[in-house]
Write a protein that holds these residues in place. Structure first.
Motif, PDB file in Angstrom:
ATOM      1  N   SER A  33      56.593  22.244  24.468  1.00 24.75           N
ATOM      2  CA  SER A  33      55.233  22.180  23.936  1.00 24.75           C
ATOM      3  C   SER A  33      54.279  22.996  24.802  1.00 24.75           C
ATOM      4  O   SER A  33      54.494  24.194  25.000  1.00 24.75           O
ATOM      5  CB  SER A  33      54.794  20.712  23.841  1.00 24.75           C
ATOM      6  OG  SER A  33      53.522  20.583  23.255  1.00 24.75           O
ATOM      7  N   ALA A  78      53.897  25.660  22.297  1.00 25.45           N
ATOM      8  CA  ALA A  78      52.594  25.669  21.617  1.00 25.45           C
ATOM      9  C   ALA A  78      51.773  26.868  22.081  1.00 25.45           C
ATOM     10  O   ALA A  78      50.763  26.724  22.767  1.00 25.45           O
ATOM     11  CB  ALA A  78      51.849  24.360  21.864  1.00 25.45           C
ATOM     12  N   THR A  92      53.287  22.058  15.559  1.00 25.43           N
ATOM     13  CA  THR A  92      53.119  23.510  15.668  1.00 25.43           C
ATOM     14  C   THR A  92      53.137  24.203  14.311  1.00 25.43           C
ATOM     15  O   THR A  92      52.591  25.299  14.175  1.00 25.43           O
ATOM     16  CB  THR A  92      54.223  24.123  16.558  1.00 25.43           C
ATOM     17  OG1 THR A  92      55.512  23.829  15.999  1.00 25.43           O
ATOM     18  CG2 THR A  92      54.142  23.587  17.976  1.00 25.43           C
ATOM     19  N   PHE A 151      48.674  23.117  14.514  1.00 28.57           N
ATOM     20  CA  PHE A 151      48.321  24.231  15.395  1.00 28.57           C
ATOM     21  C   PHE A 151      47.600  25.341  14.629  1.00 28.57           C
ATOM     22  O   PHE A 151      46.507  25.762  15.019  1.00 28.57           O
ATOM     23  CB  PHE A 151      49.573  24.766  16.101  1.00 28.57           C
ATOM     24  CG  PHE A 151      49.294  25.809  17.146  1.00 28.57           C
ATOM     25  CD1 PHE A 151      49.215  25.475  18.485  1.00 28.57           C
ATOM     26  CD2 PHE A 151      49.109  27.152  16.797  1.00 28.57           C
ATOM     27  CE1 PHE A 151      48.959  26.437  19.451  1.00 28.57           C
ATOM     28  CE2 PHE A 151      48.857  28.115  17.749  1.00 28.57           C
ATOM     29  CZ  PHE A 151      48.783  27.749  19.087  1.00 28.57           C
ATOM     30  N   THR A 174      52.176  29.684  15.758  1.00 31.64           N
ATOM     31  CA  THR A 174      52.977  29.784  16.979  1.00 31.64           C
ATOM     32  C   THR A 174      54.080  30.813  16.765  1.00 31.64           C
ATOM     33  O   THR A 174      54.453  31.140  15.636  1.00 31.64           O
ATOM     34  CB  THR A 174      53.613  28.432  17.349  1.00 31.64           C
ATOM     35  OG1 THR A 174      54.521  28.033  16.326  1.00 31.64           O
ATOM     36  CG2 THR A 174      52.551  27.366  17.556  1.00 31.64           C
ATOM     37  N   HIS A 226      58.249  17.303  16.847  1.00 32.31           N
ATOM     38  CA  HIS A 226      57.694  18.057  17.969  1.00 32.31           C
ATOM     39  C   HIS A 226      58.199  17.570  19.327  1.00 32.31           C
ATOM     40  O   HIS A 226      58.470  18.370  20.220  1.00 32.31           O
ATOM     41  CB  HIS A 226      56.164  17.971  17.940  1.00 32.31           C
ATOM     42  CG  HIS A 226      55.505  18.752  19.042  1.00 32.31           C
ATOM     43  ND1 HIS A 226      55.532  20.135  19.083  1.00 32.31           N
ATOM     44  CD2 HIS A 226      54.827  18.351  20.156  1.00 32.31           C
ATOM     45  CE1 HIS A 226      54.894  20.559  20.171  1.00 32.31           C
ATOM     46  NE2 HIS A 226      54.455  19.501  20.825  1.00 32.31           N
TER      47      HIS A 226
END
Length: 463
Positions: free
Chosen positions: A223, A274, A311, A315, A339, A438
């Motif tokens: 991450s 991330a 993500t 994100f 990402t 995640h």
């Protein structure tokens, strides 16, 4: 006015009480404590589920165990090494003390060598003894010890890199700290963690670059920990690419005897990292026209699950608002908000589970991933790990990555974007069966992939 002041005071008190602990969590450093090993070994029989604060042993920056040693270093919100603001007159700081410990272990195990496994945690985690990622990391080190016992007997040394993964702990509020912790991860990446990796590179070089008994090194970041790792090492990655031979006129310009890429670490793996694709673009571009050795094993594997909603969905949603005034036409827009692992431009491989009707899958290696779950007996674990080890030994220096099968029912398939073929910088998508979400770094199936990739590197480099 008085009511508003009272409400403000109550909210402030709640926020302060909800603040996460400061760095370091491991306040006792590397001081000697011979009685602690018995305490460290006890919870290993119970899945490490005990009340850790009952002993100051869990506040030390080292855990000595029979199967491995585990060291800790922590970085604060500004990227400073724990306690370094108080160090004066050139006295050793925590990083210096960490390398004193590492050098002592290298010397102590000079005959058999060292297998160093580094892990940087992500959001909502820290170096506290009962942290779930740390508990899983201990299990991973135990498995690596068993593998090393089967393959030359290197001493396993874990290095857990901690930072303040939460700024507040109040449930419902801590989920809103995404940008705060992302900014902190970037500060950590730009801070003294760069010195940590630089000094690890020096230590690795001093122990002999291709000596089979040297220090072997695996680095894993999850991450925001993947962000920290990539930002700290990306300069070295691009430098390796720039120094490598170009195929300016195409593949025919490459010599028959091609060089291997130089390595900062033997293998770097970033799990659900991330960070946005724009950070990866320079490395992707630098690698497009390189002459790659036929036996080049991957150096860096960026692994992202298609089931990772953090993500995949949240994100880019956050990045959309954060980049609203930026100029990023065409593919730049995709790379700027998504990402690296959720961008087809960079994806080189797919890792999935084999289908039942795939004869190659069933004939490759029979080890099943569930045999390494918590309920497995010691005999089942040993048989499982030996099957993986024997298969990788048999596979030897065969090309890894085009269309490959591994133990535990794993299937690797290259994508057309893997250019040039053999490029040691992989961006790999996995399915939810391999990495469930995640936070699922230590899924048994993905851990099986990590072990086999690391073992394969050993034989690739002549062990």
């Amino acid at each position: 006015m008085r009511i508003a002041f009272a409400i403000g005071a109550v909210l402030s008190a709640l926020m302060l009480s909800a603040c996460a602990s400061r760095i370091p969590v491991r306040t006792e450093g590397f001081k000697e404590a011979p009685d602690c090993q018995a305490i460290y070994e006890a919870p290993a029989q119970k899945g490490d589920a005990i009340a850790y604060p009952e002993s100051d042993c869990w506040l030390r920056a080292v855990e000595e165990r029979q199967a491995y040693d585990l060291l800790f270093i922590e970085f604060d919100d500004q990227g400073w090494i724990q306690g370094s603001s108080k160090v004066r007159d050139g006295r050793p700081d925590h990083l210096d003390q960490l390398f004193q410990q590492l050098n002592r272990l290298v010397e102590k195990h000079r005959q058999e060598g060292i297998s160093l496994v580094l892990f940087i945690h992500g959001w909502h985690n820290d170096a506290s003894a009962n942290n779930d990622k740390l508990r899983d990391f201990r299990v991973m080190l135990r498995d690596f010890n068993d593998l090393e016992t089967m393959n030359g007997g290197r001493r396993v040394v874990g290095l857990y890199v901690g930072w303040r993964g939460d700024s507040i702990t109040l449930s419902g509020l801590k989920e809103l700290t995404f940008w705060d912790r992302k900014n902190t991860a970037e500060k950590v990446a730009q801070g003294s963690v760069r010195e940590l990796f630089a000094r690890l590179g020096v230590l690795r070089y001093k122990t002999g670059a291709r000596d089979s008994k040297r220090l072997r090194m695996l680095s894993i970041g999850h991450s925001f920990g993947g962000l920290i790792m990539y930002e700290a090492l990306s300069g070295e990655f691009i430098r390796s690419a720039a120094n490598h031979r170009d195929a300016a006129g195409g593949e025919q310009d490459c010599p028959k005897n091609r060089d291997f890429f130089s390595r900062t670490s033997d293998l770097v793996i970033m799990v659900n990292p991330a960070y946005e694709g724009t950070r990866y673009e320079a490395l992707w571009k630098a690698m497009r026209s390189k002459c790659i050795h036929d036996d080049q094993w991957p150096m860096v594997i960026t692994a992202t699950s298609t089931a990772d909603q953090a993500t995949k969905t949240f994100f880019p949603l956050a990045r959309t608002f954060n980049t609203i005034f930026e100029s990023d036409p065409g593919d730049e827009r995709i790379a700027n908000i998504h990402t690296v692992g959720h961008n087809e431009r960079y994806t080189t491989h797919i890792l999935s589970r084999c289908t039942e009707d795939d004869p190659k899958c069933n004939s490759t290696c029979a080890a099943a991933p569930k045999s390494l779950q918590a309920e497995a007996t010691d005999m089942e674990r040993t048989q499982h790990l030996r099957a993986e080890s024997d298969y990788i030994k048999m596979k030897g220096r065969m090309l890894f990555g085009k269309d490959d099968y591994l133990c535990d029912g794993l299937h690797i398939k290259m994508r057309p974007q893997w250019q040039p073929v053999g490029n040691p910088f992989w961006v790999m998508q996995t399915t939810g069966e391999i990495i469930e979400d995640h936070g699922d770094v230590f899924n048994p199936s993905f851990q099986a992939f990590i072990r086999q990739a690391y073992l394969g590197l050993r034989y690739d480099m002549g062990d």
